[in-house]
Every structure is written in structure tokens, then in C-alpha cells.
Design a protein around this motif. Structure first.
Motif, mmCIF file in Angstrom:
data_model
loop_
_atom_site.group_PDB
_atom_site.id
_atom_site.type_symbol
_atom_site.label_atom_id
_atom_site.label_comp_id
_atom_site.label_asym_id
_atom_site.label_seq_id
_atom_site.Cartn_x
_atom_site.Cartn_y
_atom_site.Cartn_z
ATOM 1 N N GLU A 132 12.093 -0.519 67.376
ATOM 2 C CA GLU A 132 10.756 -0.217 67.982
ATOM 3 C C GLU A 132 10.784 1.478 68.047
ATOM 4 O OE1 GLU A 132 9.963 -1.805 71.742
ATOM 5 O OE2 GLU A 132 10.566 -4.019 71.004
ATOM 6 N N GLY A 133 9.385 1.951 67.965
ATOM 7 C CA GLY A 133 9.238 3.402 67.954
ATOM 8 C C GLY A 133 9.899 3.840 66.612
ATOM 9 N N GLU A 134 10.146 3.518 65.668
ATOM 10 C CA GLU A 134 10.761 4.183 64.470
ATOM 11 C C GLU A 134 10.033 5.182 64.007
ATOM 12 O OE1 GLU A 134 12.763 2.306 60.409
ATOM 13 O OE2 GLU A 134 11.046 1.777 61.064
ATOM 14 N N THR A 135 10.659 6.332 63.703
ATOM 15 C CA THR A 135 9.742 7.611 63.535
ATOM 16 C C THR A 135 10.021 7.862 61.883
ATOM 17 O OG1 THR A 135 11.943 8.915 63.792
ATOM 18 C CG2 THR A 135 10.206 8.902 65.669
ATOM 19 N N LEU A 136 11.037 7.618 61.437
ATOM 20 C CA LEU A 136 11.123 7.622 60.075
ATOM 21 C C LEU A 136 10.933 6.089 59.129
ATOM 22 C CD1 LEU A 136 11.806 9.441 57.358
ATOM 23 C CD2 LEU A 136 14.269 8.942 57.598
ATOM 24 N N ILE A 137 9.947 5.959 58.731
ATOM 25 C CA ILE A 137 9.256 4.754 58.261
ATOM 26 C C ILE A 137 10.011 4.349 56.961
ATOM 27 C CG2 ILE A 137 7.655 3.007 57.717
ATOM 28 C CD1 ILE A 137 7.674 3.951 60.644
ATOM 29 N N ASP A 138 10.950 3.364 56.732
ATOM 30 C CA ASP A 138 11.292 3.209 55.468
ATOM 31 C C ASP A 138 10.234 2.472 54.632
ATOM 32 O OD1 ASP A 138 13.757 3.903 55.933
ATOM 33 O OD2 ASP A 138 14.577 1.996 56.798
ATOM 34 N N ARG A 139 10.338 2.606 53.098
ATOM 35 C CA ARG A 139 9.071 1.955 52.511
ATOM 36 C C ARG A 139 9.420 0.173 52.414
ATOM 37 N NH1 ARG A 139 8.546 4.377 46.774
ATOM 38 N NH2 ARG A 139 7.729 6.096 47.990
ATOM 39 N N ASN A 140 8.337 -0.213 52.476
ATOM 40 C CA ASN A 140 8.296 -1.874 52.396
ATOM 41 C C ASN A 140 8.383 -2.283 51.073
ATOM 42 O OD1 ASN A 140 8.431 -1.795 55.142
ATOM 43 N ND2 ASN A 140 6.686 -3.197 55.415
ATOM 44 N N GLY A 141 8.757 -3.448 50.709
ATOM 45 C CA GLY A 141 8.497 -4.124 49.241
ATOM 46 C C GLY A 141 7.101 -4.165 48.932
ATOM 47 N N GLU A 142 7.147 -4.432 47.662
ATOM 48 C CA GLU A 142 5.722 -4.534 47.257
ATOM 49 C C GLU A 142 5.393 -5.553 46.245
ATOM 50 O OE1 GLU A 142 4.764 -0.790 44.989
ATOM 51 O OE2 GLU A 142 5.387 0.631 46.723
ATOM 52 N N ALA A 143 6.070 -6.602 47.227
ATOM 53 C CA ALA A 143 5.659 -8.028 46.408
ATOM 54 C C ALA A 143 4.379 -8.440 46.168
ATOM 55 C CB ALA A 143 6.600 -9.257 47.103
ATOM 56 N N ASP A 144 3.536 -7.996 46.924
ATOM 57 C CA ASP A 144 2.057 -8.047 46.954
ATOM 58 C C ASP A 144 1.523 -7.736 45.717
ATOM 59 O OD1 ASP A 144 2.718 -5.702 48.301
ATOM 60 O OD2 ASP A 144 0.629 -5.629 48.992
ATOM 61 N N LYS A 145 1.841 -6.488 45.241
ATOM 62 C CA LYS A 145 1.538 -6.058 44.049
ATOM 63 C C LYS A 145 2.032 -6.708 42.773
ATOM 64 C CE LYS A 145 0.878 -1.358 45.750
ATOM 65 N NZ LYS A 145 1.194 0.136 45.583
ATOM 66 N N PHE A 146 3.291 -7.054 42.843
ATOM 67 C CA PHE A 146 3.924 -7.752 41.778
ATOM 68 C C PHE A 146 3.197 -9.016 41.696
ATOM 69 C CE2 PHE A 146 7.518 -10.198 39.893
ATOM 70 C CZ PHE A 146 7.646 -9.619 38.720
ATOM 71 N N LEU A 147 2.964 -9.797 42.672
ATOM 72 C CA LEU A 147 2.160 -11.209 42.713
ATOM 73 C C LEU A 147 0.789 -10.858 42.082
ATOM 74 C CD1 LEU A 147 2.025 -14.164 43.215
ATOM 75 C CD2 LEU A 147 1.386 -13.506 45.666
ATOM 76 N N ALA A 148 0.034 -9.959 42.409
ATOM 77 C CA ALA A 148 -1.123 -9.491 41.927
ATOM 78 C C ALA A 148 -0.918 -9.441 40.400
ATOM 79 C CB ALA A 148 -1.869 -8.240 42.501
#
Length: 293
Positions: A132-148
Motif C-alpha cells: 500500500e502506498g507504493e511510490t515506485l510503481i512497477d510496470r504491469n503486464g499488457e495482456a490486454d494489448k496482446f489480446l487485442a
């Protein structure tokens, strides 16, 4: 006796090392990015890159006949097993021939987690939930783009090129298995068969499991037509993988759906990399029985 080493020796040695390294790279490239079937490159505007796909047509392919379609992740990985299983199925009296399309990951850029990890989980996969309150945000996966990419570019290309039936399967292993589950709970209408072998549903403290469960609990009416799901895991896999598998089974059991037929299997003694080899034929048999009902 002293041995005289000239600059030409070092030049020749350096050239030999470079040639050897290039040879190794070429072999790796060939094994990863060249198939024994038909290789096609699509220029994707969704992904903003060119993507290759491997297309395996059935023996004695008839362009006038409509075939089931199977799309799998991870390119050449386990592709021989698929070839053998489909060949065996086609030879059986009850077996259906199918067009198999396998999507390899890019070679010079590591895109596997980017493409296959759901957008609600960290691309650099973690077993724990986000602080909680993470300051350095790790990049999320992009499965939504791959599915598109699959929905808006690959499927239209295949539909224009080949005559396809309404039976379509999406299959994946590990991260690919989490992508299969992500597709099921976001775009269930795209396929009527989903094979998730050793799905990495444990990402970010079981976030994939939690999203699947939430879908089954509150949005299961989105599954509007009969759909088949096959889950499997190796009995000797990591405890986290086994826990995620057990949680998925519990969620499916607790939320029955008239339009969702699911089967699951634990391949006793199988390690992570062994499980997909043991699962392909079983999943195909289950799906074949499902579509014949």
C-alpha cells in the motif's frame, strides 16, 4: 623454446570467437523463431511491432472445408507434442482435424511477460500483493494489448485466409495459462475452448485467481454460449502453483455455470515443464467430447 604469438593470431582468434557466437545466436534464433510449418509475419498496429505466427495446417488440408482453430502461446515450445496429438486425433474415427496457430515471443526483445501477464499484475512477477502506498510503481503486464492483437488483427487475418468453424480454442502454459484465464474472464465470447496448463495464477498474491473468482461470482452471465475449460498442473510443481490450482478449482466448484463445462487434472509426479506435454492430448479429448454433445 619460446612460442611467438603475432597480432594475426589474436585477430584470427577474435574472428573465430565472433563466428562461433554468431553461429550459436543463429541456432537459437532458428529454434525459437522458425517453425516446421508455415511462418507468417503480421505488422501489428495494436502492438506497434511485427509479430510472427506459426500455422500448422491439417494433413490433406481442404480449403473448401471449415476447420476448428487452436491458438497457442510460446511458439515452438511443446509444438511437437501438439503435432503428434493432432495427428493421432485426426486418425481416430471420432477425431477432428484442426488448424493450429502458435505465437512465438519476440526473439531480440523479452516480451513474454509483457504480453501474457494480465494488466492487473506486475510484469516483473511477484508472489506478494503490491504494498500500500507504493511510490515506485512497477510496470504491469499488457495482456490486454496482446489480446487485442489476437482479436482485432490475428483472428480477422486467419478468418480471411482460411475457412474456420465456430470451434475455437486458446491454449497456454504457465504465464500463457494466466493469459488464457484472463481471456476467459474478459472476453469469454472469443473462444469456446480454453486450455490452461500450469497457469501462473499466483501472481501478486493470487490476483489472477481473485479476478477469475470475481468473474464467476458476479459476471458469469457474460458466458452466453457453451464453453469448455481445461485446467492441469503437475503434482511435483511449486507449492504456490498447486495452491493457485486448488483455489481455481474451489472457485469453479462454488460457482457452477450452465454454460461453462470444466475439467481439471493433476499429473502426478510431473514437474512444471513436464505438465504441458502430459496435458495436450487430455485437453483435446475433453474438448472433442464437449463439442460433440
Amino acid at each position: 623454446m619460446a612460442i611467438k604469438i603475432t597480432k594475426y593470431y589474436f585477430i584470427n582468434l577474435s574472428l573465430a570467437v565472433v563466428i562461433f557466437a554468431i553461429g550459436i545466436l543463429a541456432i537459437r534464433y532458428y529454434n525459437h523463431y522458425v517453425s516446421a510449418y508455415t511462418d507468417v509475419t503480421l505488422n501489428s498496429s495494436v502492438l506497434n511491432e511485427s509479430r510472427k505466427v506459426f500455422i500448422r495446417l491439417p494433413a490433406n488440408y481442404n480449403p473448401k472445408r471449415a476447420y476448428p482453430l487452436i491458438i497457442k502461446t510460446d511458439g515452438n515450445f511443446n509444438l511437437d507434442t501438439w503435432d503428434k496429438a493432432l495427428t493421432k486425433q485426426a486418425k481416430s474415427e471420432k477425431g477432428d482435424k484442426a488448424i493450429l496457430v502458435s505465437i512465438p515471443n519476440l526473439f531480440f526483445t523479452d516480451t513474454r511477460n509483457r504480453d501474457l501477464v494480465p494488466p492487473y499484475a506486475r510484469q516483473d512477477v511477484n508472489t506478494q500483493a503490491r504494498p500500500e502506498g507504493e511510490t515506485l510503481i512497477d510496470r504491469n503486464g499488457e495482456a490486454d494489448k496482446f489480446l487485442a492483437f489476437i482479436e482485432t488483427e490475428l483472428l480477422p487475418y486467419l478468418s480471411a485466409k482460411y475457412k474456420l468453424s465456430n470451434n475455437r480454442v486458446l491454449s497456454g502454459f504457465s504465464a500463457g495459462g494466466s493469459f488464457v484465464l484472463y481471456t476467459l474472464h474478459t472476453k469469454p465470447e472469443l473462444f469456446n475452448g480454453y486450455f490452461a496448463f500450469s497457469p501462473a495464477a499466483w501472481y501478486d498474491d493470487m490476483t489472477v485467481v481473485n479476478n477469475v473468482e470475481a468473474f464467476l461470482t458476479t459476471q458469469a452471465n457474460k458466458i452466453k454460449s457453451p464453453t469448455y475449460l481445461y485446467l492441469s498442473v503437475g503434482g511435483a510443481e511449486h507449492p504456490l502453483m498447486l495452491k493457485a490450482f486448488d483455489n481455481l478449482e474451489s472457485a469453479l466448484t462454488a460457482n457452477p455455470n450452465n454454460n461453462l463445462v470444466w475439467q481439471s487434472a493433476i499429473n502426478e509426479g510431473a514437474e512444471h515443464s513436464d505438465n504441458p506435454t502430459l496435458s495436450v492430448s487430455k485437453a483435446l479429448a475433453g474438448f472433442s467430447k464437449f463439442i460433440k454433445k
